[in-house]
Design a protein around this motif. Structure first.
Motif, PDB file in Angstrom:
ATOM      1  N   LYS A  73       0.755  -1.107  -0.127  1.00 54.75           N
ATOM      2  CA  LYS A  73       0.041  -0.053   0.004  1.00 54.75           C
ATOM      3  C   LYS A  73       0.790   1.244  -0.117  1.00 54.75           C
ATOM      4  O   LYS A  73       0.416   2.454  -0.478  1.00 54.75           O
ATOM      5  CB  LYS A  73      -0.819   0.004   1.171  1.00 54.75           C
ATOM      6  N   PHE A  93      -5.291   2.089 -18.012  1.00 52.33           N
ATOM      7  CA  PHE A  93      -4.211   1.052 -16.794  1.00 52.33           C
ATOM      8  C   PHE A  93      -4.149   1.840 -15.650  1.00 52.33           C
ATOM      9  O   PHE A  93      -4.141   1.231 -14.636  1.00 52.33           O
ATOM     10  CB  PHE A  93      -2.699   0.995 -17.752  1.00 52.33           C
ATOM     11  N   TYR A  96      -7.084   1.475 -13.678  1.00 52.05           N
ATOM     12  CA  TYR A  96      -7.242  -0.127 -13.158  1.00 52.05           C
ATOM     13  C   TYR A  96      -6.222  -0.335 -12.015  1.00 52.05           C
ATOM     14  O   TYR A  96      -6.916  -0.570 -10.891  1.00 52.05           O
ATOM     15  CB  TYR A  96      -6.798  -0.675 -14.348  1.00 52.05           C
ATOM     16  N   VAL A  97      -4.893   0.192 -12.074  1.00 52.41           N
ATOM     17  CA  VAL A  97      -4.221  -0.071 -11.025  1.00 52.41           C
ATOM     18  C   VAL A  97      -4.593   0.749  -9.776  1.00 52.41           C
ATOM     19  O   VAL A  97      -4.385   0.453  -8.665  1.00 52.41           O
ATOM     20  CB  VAL A  97      -2.777  -0.086 -11.384  1.00 52.41           C
ATOM     21  N   ARG A  99      -7.391   1.549  -8.943  1.00 51.00           N
ATOM     22  CA  ARG A  99      -8.657   0.907  -8.270  1.00 51.00           C
ATOM     23  C   ARG A  99      -8.240  -0.344  -7.584  1.00 51.00           C
ATOM     24  O   ARG A  99      -8.712  -0.740  -6.564  1.00 51.00           O
ATOM     25  CB  ARG A  99      -9.650   0.409  -9.396  1.00 51.00           C
ATOM     26  N   LEU A 100      -7.172  -1.106  -7.961  1.00 52.21           N
ATOM     27  CA  LEU A 100      -6.573  -2.211  -7.450  1.00 52.21           C
ATOM     28  C   LEU A 100      -6.100  -1.877  -6.028  1.00 52.21           C
ATOM     29  O   LEU A 100      -5.885  -2.637  -5.114  1.00 52.21           O
ATOM     30  CB  LEU A 100      -5.658  -2.914  -8.173  1.00 52.21           C
ATOM     31  N   ALA A 101      -5.480  -0.451  -5.856  1.00 51.71           N
ATOM     32  CA  ALA A 101      -5.360   0.133  -4.595  1.00 51.71           C
ATOM     33  C   ALA A 101      -6.126   0.712  -3.858  1.00 51.71           C
ATOM     34  O   ALA A 101      -5.903   1.615  -3.294  1.00 51.71           O
ATOM     35  CB  ALA A 101      -3.836   1.015  -5.064  1.00 51.71           C
ATOM     36  N   TYR A 102      -7.337   0.154  -4.287  1.00 54.09           N
ATOM     37  CA  TYR A 102      -8.425   0.851  -3.221  1.00 54.09           C
ATOM     38  C   TYR A 102      -9.035   2.288  -3.519  1.00 54.09           C
ATOM     39  O   TYR A 102      -9.447   2.752  -2.557  1.00 54.09           O
ATOM     40  CB  TYR A 102      -8.358   0.606  -1.736  1.00 54.09           C
ATOM     41  N   ILE A 147       0.136   6.223  -8.651  1.00 59.06           N
ATOM     42  CA  ILE A 147      -1.175   6.293  -8.831  1.00 59.06           C
ATOM     43  C   ILE A 147      -1.756   6.290  -7.269  1.00 59.06           C
ATOM     44  O   ILE A 147      -2.683   7.189  -7.212  1.00 59.06           O
ATOM     45  CB  ILE A 147      -1.688   5.269  -9.776  1.00 59.06           C
ATOM     46  N   HIS A 148      -1.343   5.515  -6.599  1.00 62.70           N
ATOM     47  CA  HIS A 148      -2.043   5.348  -5.181  1.00 62.70           C
ATOM     48  C   HIS A 148      -1.370   6.065  -4.139  1.00 62.70           C
ATOM     49  O   HIS A 148      -1.359   5.993  -2.906  1.00 62.70           O
ATOM     50  CB  HIS A 148      -2.048   3.777  -4.855  1.00 62.70           C
TER      51      HIS A 148
ATOM     52  N   GLN B   2     -12.489  -4.626  -4.864  1.00 63.26           N
ATOM     53  CA  GLN B   2     -11.400  -4.968  -5.688  1.00 63.26           C
ATOM     54  C   GLN B   2     -11.289  -6.363  -6.591  1.00 63.26           C
ATOM     55  O   GLN B   2     -11.044  -6.355  -7.725  1.00 63.26           O
ATOM     56  CB  GLN B   2     -10.113  -5.439  -4.767  1.00 63.26           C
ATOM     57  N   THR B   5     -13.190  -5.007  -9.791  1.00 71.24           N
ATOM     58  CA  THR B   5     -12.502  -4.419 -10.623  1.00 71.24           C
ATOM     59  C   THR B   5     -11.487  -5.429 -11.604  1.00 71.24           C
ATOM     60  O   THR B   5     -11.440  -5.457 -12.817  1.00 71.24           O
ATOM     61  CB  THR B   5     -11.423  -3.471  -9.941  1.00 71.24           C
ATOM     62  N   LEU B   6     -11.050  -6.672 -10.925  1.00 71.52           N
ATOM     63  CA  LEU B   6     -10.187  -7.757 -11.349  1.00 71.52           C
ATOM     64  C   LEU B   6     -11.145  -8.166 -12.359  1.00 71.52           C
ATOM     65  O   LEU B   6     -10.772  -8.569 -13.594  1.00 71.52           O
ATOM     66  CB  LEU B   6      -9.461  -8.468 -10.481  1.00 71.52           C
ATOM     67  N   LEU B 102       3.677  -5.579 -12.268  1.00 70.63           N
ATOM     68  CA  LEU B 102       3.139  -4.355 -11.961  1.00 70.63           C
ATOM     69  C   LEU B 102       1.831  -4.561 -11.422  1.00 70.63           C
ATOM     70  O   LEU B 102       1.054  -3.824 -10.568  1.00 70.63           O
ATOM     71  CB  LEU B 102       2.662  -3.347 -13.464  1.00 70.63           C
ATOM     72  N   ILE B 103       0.827  -5.525 -11.612  1.00 77.15           N
ATOM     73  CA  ILE B 103      -0.171  -5.887 -10.895  1.00 77.15           C
ATOM     74  C   ILE B 103      -0.061  -6.235  -9.583  1.00 77.15           C
ATOM     75  O   ILE B 103      -0.759  -5.631  -8.512  1.00 77.15           O
ATOM     76  CB  ILE B 103      -1.085  -6.814 -11.677  1.00 77.15           C
ATOM     77  N   VAL B 105       2.237  -5.738  -7.535  1.00 77.27           N
ATOM     78  CA  VAL B 105       2.996  -4.916  -6.647  1.00 77.27           C
ATOM     79  C   VAL B 105       1.992  -3.856  -5.927  1.00 77.27           C
ATOM     80  O   VAL B 105       2.363  -3.370  -5.047  1.00 77.27           O
ATOM     81  CB  VAL B 105       4.158  -4.267  -7.433  1.00 77.27           C
ATOM     82  N   LYS B 106       0.716  -4.079  -6.493  1.00 82.71           N
ATOM     83  CA  LYS B 106      -0.232  -3.106  -5.843  1.00 82.71           C
ATOM     84  C   LYS B 106      -0.950  -4.080  -4.857  1.00 82.71           C
ATOM     85  O   LYS B 106      -0.633  -5.292  -4.989  1.00 82.71           O
ATOM     86  CB  LYS B 106      -1.376  -2.874  -6.842  1.00 82.71           C
ATOM     87  N   PRO B 107      -1.570  -3.554  -3.853  1.00 80.81           N
ATOM     88  CA  PRO B 107      -2.120  -4.426  -2.663  1.00 80.81           C
ATOM     89  C   PRO B 107      -3.205  -5.183  -3.224  1.00 80.81           C
ATOM     90  O   PRO B 107      -4.431  -5.051  -2.757  1.00 80.81           O
ATOM     91  CB  PRO B 107      -2.498  -3.456  -1.651  1.00 80.81           C
ATOM     92  N   VAL B 108      -2.783  -6.141  -3.886  1.00 78.39           N
ATOM     93  CA  VAL B 108      -3.954  -7.070  -4.652  1.00 78.39           C
ATOM     94  C   VAL B 108      -3.814  -8.491  -3.879  1.00 78.39           C
ATOM     95  O   VAL B 108      -2.822  -8.920  -3.743  1.00 78.39           O
ATOM     96  CB  VAL B 108      -3.659  -7.446  -6.173  1.00 78.39           C
TER      97      VAL B 108
END
Lengths: 302, 258
Positions: A73, A93, A96-97, A99-102, A147-148, B2, B5-6, B102-103, B105-108
């Motif tokens: 995070k 992109f 998207y990333v 959003r993945l980081a909330y 981005i986050h 999340q 989104t995925l 890249l994906i 490394v985000k808090p996924v």
């Protein structure tokens, strides 16, 4: 207070130790360069810090993070060769990333817009990433890492694969970014590190061999040399200089007398006073600081 | 959130790389191949030059359930191949190319990452399979006689479970290795092996997922759900769940970058 503290970090593959018990820390707001020749373990170190690789042993702690928190995070990471979904547009992109980081959809979109502008991709934002050039991908890579709003931005060799123009763009961008965030980046080019960073961590064969600010390192590895130009009788004066106290070596190269000494200030005094007392036919006198590359070579070849 | 989104990304990707067009089309094609070719076999033989003088063939009088089984037979061979090919790179390909760096490394969360991939693949598979069977059902009713809608729904449900297991297997192998071709090979090899084991130890493995098709035939003939089918369905669901949990587990223990 240190933003990131790394203790005895180690990574081992089978029998090979790639990163060998390195420890370091740095404060918030710094720009730190991880430098070393290829294969020194820079990428492995960054990947462990980003959570992509599991350390064989050692701890990584982040200021304000508790034990069960997800370190991802707080960090943004740009791999050496970022690969994207070719079918997405740059803006898609980023959203998207984000959003993945909330981030909320609206927040991600607004921030993506600002970042695209900041990295100079506002116009290309709605084009497919498959059509981007190498420099554009690298800049999009930096944008996706930010981005986050991470506290620490980690960039793996952000400029080494770029042409001079792309390199300049990215270095300028990093110079701007370091005003408002902490940056850790790896490079094997010392002049890039010198240009943007405050602190250096030097890796060699998986070990941390040196660390400190640029100036501290310069002082430690300073091997200043003096160059004397003389009208005539170079060989005669060479023997004279070599006999002076404090001078460790003296030789002739390209019609100049090259003098090295342990204490440069003292040696300068003795040489100059001898020259004025005896009225040497001096044409030039210069002190050469060791170049960055010389210093780098000295650190990593020790 | 999340997870959605995925999933949304997976769906968009499958639309843009036209998987949502070619997979349903192929599934429809293989489903209607048998009903049509069997119905028109006499004409096809005539058009190809006819039978030699004096030769006679007795074409069997197909029941609707026979034709359903033929369509399912296509799904169990070509259909499984298509599923394996279409899902082989969903995770392994991303790891191979490096996008996953890249994906992830985000808090996924790994659970979200894997289950969204699974859901997207299961949705595409089941929708395509259903479209195919509905097309087959249409021609069966038109050419061979009545098959009730209820029977069709039962076929879709039970055989859908089997296809879901195929997807789960592929997802599992996706987390295990990073070469898409190898993932497809292992998926198919496992299914062939399961078939072999089920055939050899048939009397011991009443609840083997591979027997679902056999039980569906019984169901179509007798009109009631055989108890073994319920057992096999439960085993299939449990196996899928175990495979998904194992996928998350293998993923967690792996280094995400080479």
């Amino acid at each position: 207070m240190a933003l990131l503290t790394v203790q005895n970090l180690r990574k081992q593959y089978d029998q090979k130790t790639v990163v060998d018990s390195i420890s370091f820390q740095f404060a918030s707001g710094k720009c730190v360069a991880l430098i070393g020749p290829n294969g020194a373990g820079k990428t492995t170190t960054l990947r462990m810090l980003s959570g992509l690789l599991k350390p064989s042993s050692g701890t990584i702690s982040f200021a304000g993070m508790n034990r069960h928190d997800d370190i991802r995070k707080y960090i943004g990471y740009l791999p050496q060769h970022p690969v994207f979904y070719k079918w997405m547009t740059g803006k898609e992109f980023l959203v998207y990333v984000g959003r993945l980081a909330y981030m909320s959809k609206q927040e991600a979109e607004q921030h993506a817009f600002r970042l695209l502008e900041r990295v100079g991709l506002s116009e290309a934002g709605n084009r497919r990433i498959g059509k981007y050039s190498g420099g554009m991908k690298q800049r999009l890579g930096i944008a996706q890492a930010m981005i986050h709003r991470p506290k620490l931005l980690m960039l793996d060799e952000p400029v080494s694969s770029l042409d001079p123009i792309g390199r300049r763009d990215v270095l300028n961008l990093m110079d701007e970014l370091k005003q408002d965030m902490t940056i850790l980046f790896s490079t094997h080019i010392l002049s890039d590190a010198d240009e943007v960073c405050d602190e250096l961590l030097v890796l060699r064969e998986g070990k941390l061999v040196e660390s400190g600010t640029m100036n501290e390192l310069r002082e430690t590895y300073q091997t200043a040399k003096m160059e004397l130009g003389l009208e005539r009788n170079l060989a005669f004066y060479r023997d004279k200089v070599a006999a002076l106290p404090g001078v460790s070596a003296c030789f002739i190269d390209r019609n100049l007398l090259h003098v090295s000494a342990q204490d440069i200030t003292e040696a300068r005094q003795t040489i100059l006073s001898a020259a004025s007392d005896e009225d040497w036919p001096l044409t030039s006198f210069a002190i050469n600081r060791a170049s960055l590359e010389d210093m780098f070579m000295k650190v990593v070849n020790d | 959130m999340q997870w959605l989104t995925l999933l949304q990304k997976e769906m968009t990707e499958n639309v843009r790389n036209v998987k949502w067009i070619w997979v349903p089309l192929i599934m429809i094609l293989i489903a209607i191949m048998d009903p049509l070719s069997n119905y028109y076999l006499p004409q096809i033989i005539d058009a190809a030059g006819g039978m030699p003088e004096g030769a006679e063939i007795q074409l069997p009088d197909y029941q609707p359930s026979d034709i359903v089984m033929m369509s399912l037979g296509q799904f169990s061979s070509i259909g499984v191949l298509i599923i394996a090919l279409m899902t082989m790179g969903t995770i392994s390909g991303e790891r191979k190319s490096g996008v996953s760096e890249l994906i992830l490394v985000k808090p996924v969360s790994y659970v979200n990452y894997i289950s969204s991939k699974w859901t997207a693949a299961v949705l595409l598979t089941l929708v395509s399979f259903s479209l195919g069977m509905v097309a087959s059902w249409y021609y069966i009713n038109l050419l061979f006689g009545e098959l009730s809608f209820g029977a069709l729904m039962q076929v879709l449900f039970f055989y859908g479970l089997w296809l879901m297991l195929v997807v789960s297997l592929s997802i599992f192998y996706n987390t295990l290795c990073r070469t898409p071709g190898l993932v497809a090979f292992l998926t198919i090899a496992t299914i062939v092996l399961m078939n072999l084991v089920t055939t050899i130890f048939s009397h011991l493995l009443d609840w083997s997922p591979n027997k679902i098709a056999n039980y569906i035939q019984q169901l179509l003939i007798s009109g009631s759900v055989p108890s073994e089918l319920i057992g096999a369905a439960i085993v299939t669901i449990v196996m899928s769940a175990v495979l998904l949990i194992a996928s998350v587990y293998t993923f967690k223990t792996k280094d995400m970058a080479a």
